[in-house]
Design an enzyme around this catalytic site. Structure first.
Site, short mmCIF file in Angstrom:
data_model
loop_
_atom_site.label_atom_id
_atom_site.label_comp_id
_atom_site.label_asym_id
_atom_site.label_seq_id
_atom_site.Cartn_x
_atom_site.Cartn_y
_atom_site.Cartn_z
N LYS A 101 0.06 5.15 8.32
CA LYS A 101 0.74 5.35 7.03
C LYS A 101 -0.32 5.51 5.93
O LYS A 101 -0.26 6.44 5.12
CB LYS A 101 1.63 4.15 6.71
CG LYS A 101 2.19 4.18 5.30
CD LYS A 101 2.63 2.83 4.76
CE LYS A 101 1.67 1.70 4.86
NZ LYS A 101 1.43 0.86 3.72
N THR A 120 0.87 -1.18 0.00
CA THR A 120 0.00 0.00 0.00
C THR A 120 0.91 1.23 0.00
O THR A 120 1.65 1.46 0.96
CB THR A 120 -0.92 0.02 1.25
OG1 THR A 120 -1.66 -1.20 1.29
CG2 THR A 120 -1.86 1.20 1.20
N LYS A 139 -7.60 1.88 -2.91
CA LYS A 139 -7.23 1.42 -1.56
C LYS A 139 -7.38 2.57 -0.55
O LYS A 139 -7.77 2.35 0.60
CB LYS A 139 -5.79 0.89 -1.58
CG LYS A 139 -5.22 0.51 -0.24
CD LYS A 139 -5.71 -0.81 0.30
CE LYS A 139 -5.14 -1.07 1.70
NZ LYS A 139 -5.43 -2.36 2.24
P1 NAP Z 1 5.33 -6.73 7.41
O1 NAP Z 1 4.89 -8.02 8.00
O2 NAP Z 1 5.92 -5.69 8.29
O3 NAP Z 1 6.37 -7.09 6.23
C1 NAP Z 1 7.04 -6.10 5.51
C2 NAP Z 1 7.98 -6.79 4.53
O4 NAP Z 1 8.68 -5.82 3.79
C3 NAP Z 1 9.06 -7.65 5.22
O5 NAP Z 1 9.31 -8.75 4.39
C4 NAP Z 1 10.25 -6.70 5.26
O6 NAP Z 1 11.49 -7.39 5.32
C5 NAP Z 1 10.09 -6.01 3.93
N1 NAP Z 1 10.76 -4.71 3.86
C6 NAP Z 1 10.39 -3.57 4.51
N2 NAP Z 1 11.22 -2.57 4.19
C7 NAP Z 1 12.12 -3.08 3.32
C8 NAP Z 1 13.22 -2.53 2.64
N3 NAP Z 1 13.56 -1.22 2.77
N4 NAP Z 1 13.93 -3.34 1.83
C9 NAP Z 1 13.60 -4.63 1.68
N5 NAP Z 1 12.57 -5.21 2.31
C10 NAP Z 1 11.83 -4.44 3.12
O7 NAP Z 1 4.13 -6.02 6.61
P2 NAP Z 1 2.79 -6.67 6.02
O8 NAP Z 1 1.75 -6.70 7.09
O9 NAP Z 1 3.11 -7.89 5.24
O10 NAP Z 1 2.34 -5.47 5.03
C11 NAP Z 1 2.99 -5.28 3.79
C12 NAP Z 1 2.23 -4.22 3.00
O11 NAP Z 1 0.87 -4.67 2.81
C13 NAP Z 1 2.14 -2.86 3.68
O12 NAP Z 1 2.20 -1.84 2.73
C14 NAP Z 1 0.76 -2.90 4.35
O13 NAP Z 1 0.22 -1.60 4.52
C15 NAP Z 1 -0.03 -3.71 3.34
N6 NAP Z 1 -1.19 -4.41 3.89
C16 NAP Z 1 -1.10 -5.11 5.06
C17 NAP Z 1 -2.23 -5.78 5.54
C18 NAP Z 1 -2.17 -6.55 6.84
O14 NAP Z 1 -3.25 -6.93 7.36
N7 NAP Z 1 -1.01 -6.83 7.40
C19 NAP Z 1 -3.43 -5.74 4.83
C20 NAP Z 1 -3.48 -5.06 3.62
C21 NAP Z 1 -2.35 -4.39 3.15
P3 NAP Z 1 12.08 -7.90 6.74
O15 NAP Z 1 11.45 -9.26 6.98
O16 NAP Z 1 13.53 -7.98 6.54
O17 NAP Z 1 11.69 -6.89 7.78
#
Ligand code: NAP
Length: 291
Positions: A240, A97, A172
């Site tokens: 965010k 997102t 979104k």
């Molecule tokens: P998360 O569990 O915090 O995972 C983030 C991922 O991104 C991890 O694999 C992290 O790697 C990687 N990452 C972050 N910064 C990076 C960088 N600078 N370089 C390389 N890798 C990087 O987040 P998530 O919940 O999966 O969410 C991911 C996205 O989907 C976000 O934009 C969020 O807003 C969106 N989203 C989330 C949900 C939800 O319910 N969680 C629902 C809809 C949309 P590391 O493992 O090394 O930290």
């Protein structure tokens, strides 16, 4: 079946990449913290790259699901980024997102390399990712979308093209604006019910059959009533997303007074230590302020 790369094995990306593998695609993953990529390969098979470029080399479809705009720029444009290895005709499908601006910026950068871009944020949360039933809102060219849709379907129940690049992210934003108001309303209703000495469970049983019904009510009232928030969609992520929507509103001239107010309420919950709490923890703020 296609050669696919998946960059970012977080809460969402890990199971999404798993569904692509189960669908029969040849999946190469990348994760900044390598241990997670190793765990994924042990669980599903496939292979991992040690840089985004290595994972993306030779892939026809490259998925990204990282945190925010800057993270996305880093894995695409940074040193050892996807763009340095992407092949002509490949499609980058971004499930992060982000702002609509970064989507347009990356689309142009990829075009210069003979590749295409779709912004494809998702809705449905961790459970939707694990069960492969996410809603995917897509922005991009129709022919790029038609090529990518059968692959995206591995983890989605609904995948729609919303318009040109950026339109997926704009859709979104609408989703998050709607959720903010609904959750605050639900929190106030349950808070009021408790103050009035009502049985919250019985109240929801009745009112969820009528016009007040919502996904948040059905899926969150129990944990809200029980004061449990240590799960779900983190407030840090929601702030965010609301920040992105409020920035966009300043540009397109729309008024979002409720989204702006709820964003401030979330900042108070962060002050209570709730950065990783579910968005339904707006109730905790009301309960704390109970007279
Ligand atoms: P998360 O569990 O915090 O995972 C983030 C991922 O991104 C991890 O694999 C992290 O790697 C990687 N990452 C972050 N910064 C990076 C960088 N600078 N370089 C390389 N890798 C990087 O987040 P998530 O919940 O999966 O969410 C991911 C996205 O989907 C976000 O934009 C969020 O807003 C969106 N989203 C989330 C949900 C939800 O319910 N969680 C629902 C809809 C949309 P590391 O493992 O090394 O930290």
């Amino acid at each position: 079946m296609a050669k696919v790369a998946f960059i970012g094995l977080g809460v969402m990306g890990y199971p999404m990449a798993g569904h692509l593998h189960k669908q029969g695609h040849d999946v190469t993953v990348y994760n900044r913290t390598v241990a997670k990529a190793q765990r994924w390969v042990n669980e599903f098979g496939g292979q991992y790259g040690i840089t985004p470029a290595q994972a993306a080399a030779n892939a026809e479809f490259i998925f990204t699901c990282v945190g925010n705009d800057d993270d996305l720029r880093q894995v695409v444009l940074g040193e050892q980024g996807i763009i340095s290895a992407i092949t002509q005709g490949a499609i980058l499908i971004d499930n992060t997102t982000t702002s609509a601006e970064v989507a347009r910026e990356l689309s142009l950068a990829l075009k210069a390399k003979g590749a295409s871009f779709l912004d494809a944020p998702v809705s449905g949360g961790q459970a939707g990712a694990e069960n492969g039933v996410l809603t995917v809102m897509v922005g991009g060219e129709p022919e790029t979308f038609e090529r990518a849709k059968p692959v995206i379907n591995a983890f989605s129940r609904c995948c729609e093209l919303m318009g040109e690049v950026g339109s997926g992210q704009l859709t979104k934003m609408v989703n998050q604006i709607c959720i903010a108001g609904v959750v605050q309303g639900l929190a106030e209703g349950l808070h009021f019910a408790r103050s009035a000495g009502l049985d919250g469970e019985k109240v929801v049983e009745v009112i969820s059959k009528g016009a007040a019904q919502s996904w948040q009510m059905e899926n969150r009232y129990k944990t809200m009533w029980g004061g449990k928030y240590d799960f779900g969609f983190a407030i840090d992520w929601m702030r965010k997303d609301l920040g992105i929507a409020l920035d966009e509103a300043r540009r397109n001239g729309s008024h979002l007074p409720l989204a702006a107010l709820v964003d401030q309420f979330y900042s108070e919950v962060q002050g209570m230590g709730g950065n990783r709490w579910d968005t339904s923890s707006l109730m905790a703020r009301l309960e704390k302020n109970r007279r």
